[in-house]
Design a protein around this motif. Structure first.
Motif, PDB file in Angstrom:
ATOM      1  N   ILE A  56       0.859  -1.173   0.000  1.00  0.00           N
ATOM      2  CA  ILE A  56       0.000   0.000   0.000  1.00  0.00           C
ATOM      3  C   ILE A  56       0.899   1.227   0.000  1.00  0.00           C
ATOM      4  N   GLN A  57       0.930   1.933  -1.111  1.00  0.00           N
ATOM      5  CA  GLN A  57       1.867   3.043  -1.249  1.00  0.00           C
ATOM      6  C   GLN A  57       1.663   4.108  -0.185  1.00  0.00           C
ATOM      7  N   ASP A  58       0.430   4.432   0.142  1.00  0.00           N
ATOM      8  CA  ASP A  58       0.186   5.471   1.140  1.00  0.00           C
ATOM      9  C   ASP A  58      -0.104   4.887   2.511  1.00  0.00           C
ATOM     10  N   GLY A  59       0.168   3.612   2.688  1.00  0.00           N
ATOM     11  CA  GLY A  59      -0.109   2.956   3.960  1.00  0.00           C
ATOM     12  C   GLY A  59       0.951   3.242   5.002  1.00  0.00           C
ATOM     13  N   ARG A  60       0.855   2.575   6.114  1.00  0.00           N
ATOM     14  CA  ARG A  60       1.815   2.747   7.196  1.00  0.00           C
ATOM     15  C   ARG A  60       3.028   1.858   6.919  1.00  0.00           C
ATOM     16  N   PHE A  61       4.206   2.420   7.102  1.00  0.00           N
ATOM     17  CA  PHE A  61       5.427   1.664   6.885  1.00  0.00           C
ATOM     18  C   PHE A  61       6.215   1.599   8.185  1.00  0.00           C
ATOM     19  N   ARG A  62       6.927   0.515   8.351  1.00  0.00           N
ATOM     20  CA  ARG A  62       7.719   0.318   9.555  1.00  0.00           C
ATOM     21  C   ARG A  62       9.178   0.093   9.177  1.00  0.00           C
ATOM     22  N   GLU A  63      10.068   0.474  10.054  1.00  0.00           N
ATOM     23  CA  GLU A  63      11.491   0.404   9.757  1.00  0.00           C
ATOM     24  C   GLU A  63      11.962  -1.010   9.425  1.00  0.00           C
ATOM     25  N   GLU A  67      14.473  -4.324   5.975  1.00  0.00           N
ATOM     26  CA  GLU A  67      15.267  -5.540   6.093  1.00  0.00           C
ATOM     27  C   GLU A  67      14.681  -6.713   5.304  1.00  0.00           C
ATOM     28  N   MET A  68      13.489  -6.522   4.738  1.00  0.00           N
ATOM     29  CA  MET A  68      12.843  -7.608   4.006  1.00  0.00           C
ATOM     30  C   MET A  68      13.605  -7.902   2.728  1.00  0.00           C
ATOM     31  N   PRO A  69      13.796  -9.182   2.392  1.00  0.00           N
ATOM     32  CA  PRO A  69      14.507  -9.521   1.158  1.00  0.00           C
ATOM     33  C   PRO A  69      13.681  -9.144  -0.073  1.00  0.00           C
ATOM     34  N   ASN A  70      14.376  -8.971  -1.197  1.00  0.00           N
ATOM     35  CA  ASN A  70      13.752  -8.690  -2.489  1.00  0.00           C
ATOM     36  C   ASN A  70      13.027  -7.349  -2.544  1.00  0.00           C
ATOM     37  N   GLN A  71      13.425  -6.420  -1.725  1.00  0.00           N
ATOM     38  CA  GLN A  71      12.841  -5.085  -1.795  1.00  0.00           C
ATOM     39  C   GLN A  71      13.555  -4.294  -2.887  1.00  0.00           C
ATOM     40  N   THR A  72      12.793  -3.625  -3.721  1.00  0.00           N
ATOM     41  CA  THR A  72      13.400  -2.802  -4.764  1.00  0.00           C
ATOM     42  C   THR A  72      13.891  -1.495  -4.150  1.00  0.00           C
ATOM     43  N   GLU A  73      14.768  -0.843  -4.845  1.00  0.00           N
ATOM     44  CA  GLU A  73      15.292   0.437  -4.364  1.00  0.00           C
ATOM     45  C   GLU A  73      14.179   1.473  -4.258  1.00  0.00           C
ATOM     46  N   VAL A  74      13.221   1.437  -5.170  1.00  0.00           N
ATOM     47  CA  VAL A  74      12.107   2.383  -5.137  1.00  0.00           C
ATOM     48  C   VAL A  74      11.286   2.176  -3.870  1.00  0.00           C
ATOM     49  N   THR A  75      10.980   0.914  -3.556  1.00  0.00           N
ATOM     50  CA  THR A  75      10.211   0.619  -2.353  1.00  0.00           C
ATOM     51  C   THR A  75      10.974   1.053  -1.115  1.00  0.00           C
ATOM     52  N   GLN A  77      13.075   3.459  -0.880  1.00  0.00           N
ATOM     53  CA  GLN A  77      13.034   4.917  -0.809  1.00  0.00           C
ATOM     54  C   GLN A  77      11.688   5.389  -0.262  1.00  0.00           C
ATOM     55  N   ILE A  78      10.594   4.754  -0.683  1.00  0.00           N
ATOM     56  CA  ILE A  78       9.261   5.102  -0.181  1.00  0.00           C
ATOM     57  C   ILE A  78       9.196   4.883   1.322  1.00  0.00           C
ATOM     58  N   VAL A  79       9.724   3.758   1.778  1.00  0.00           N
ATOM     59  CA  VAL A  79       9.717   3.446   3.205  1.00  0.00           C
ATOM     60  C   VAL A  79      10.526   4.477   3.973  1.00  0.00           C
ATOM     61  N   LYS A  80      11.699   4.818   3.486  1.00  0.00           N
ATOM     62  CA  LYS A  80      12.547   5.808   4.148  1.00  0.00           C
ATOM     63  C   LYS A  80      11.837   7.159   4.253  1.00  0.00           C
ATOM     64  N   GLU A  81      11.146   7.551   3.188  1.00  0.00           N
ATOM     65  CA  GLU A  81      10.420   8.823   3.212  1.00  0.00           C
ATOM     66  C   GLU A  81       9.279   8.787   4.228  1.00  0.00           C
ATOM     67  N   LYS A  82       8.578   7.663   4.333  1.00  0.00           N
ATOM     68  CA  LYS A  82       7.486   7.541   5.283  1.00  0.00           C
ATOM     69  C   LYS A  82       8.000   7.604   6.709  1.00  0.00           C
ATOM     70  N   LEU A  83       9.185   7.059   6.955  1.00  0.00           N
ATOM     71  CA  LEU A  83       9.752   7.057   8.297  1.00  0.00           C
ATOM     72  C   LEU A  83      10.163   8.453   8.739  1.00  0.00           C
ATOM     73  N   LYS A  84      10.427   9.341   7.806  1.00  0.00           N
ATOM     74  CA  LYS A  84      10.817  10.704   8.146  1.00  0.00           C
ATOM     75  C   LYS A  84       9.650  11.514   8.689  1.00  0.00           C
TER      76      LYS A  84
END
Length: 85
Positions: A56-63, A67-75, A77-84
């Motif tokens: 879910i692009q606009d969903g809640r993300f956790r740090e 660490e999850m395997p097979n994460q793309t760089e784009v994903t 980056q989205i997670v890092k932005e949500k954590l900010k």
């Protein structure tokens, strides 16, 4: 209260174990707790809500998602932005 009643009703009317899946945020904590106190160990009460967060692009993300395997760089980056925020 109505949810708890429905869980109890469905538990009682089924001889076999029932699997109850919850995807309702923090509300799942008290519902699962009080359901367990009411129906005991016969059924399964599973909170699966955060399993959908990475999709879910606009969903809640956790740090820990970083660490999850097979994460793309784009994903990542989205997670890092949500954590900010």
């Amino acid at each position: 209260e109505e949810i708890l009643k429905q869980i109890k009703l469905n538990s009682v009317k089924n001889i076999s174990p029932v699997i109850f899946l919850f995807c309702i945020g923090m509300s799942s904590l008290p519902i699962i707790y009080y359901s367990y106190k009411s129906i005991g160990e016969k059924d399964y009460l599973l909170d699966i809500g955060s399993a959908f967060d990475p999709y879910i692009q606009d969903g809640r993300f956790r740090e820990w998602m970083l660490e999850m395997p097979n994460q793309t760089e784009v994903t990542n980056q989205i997670v890092k932005e949500k954590l900010k925020t």
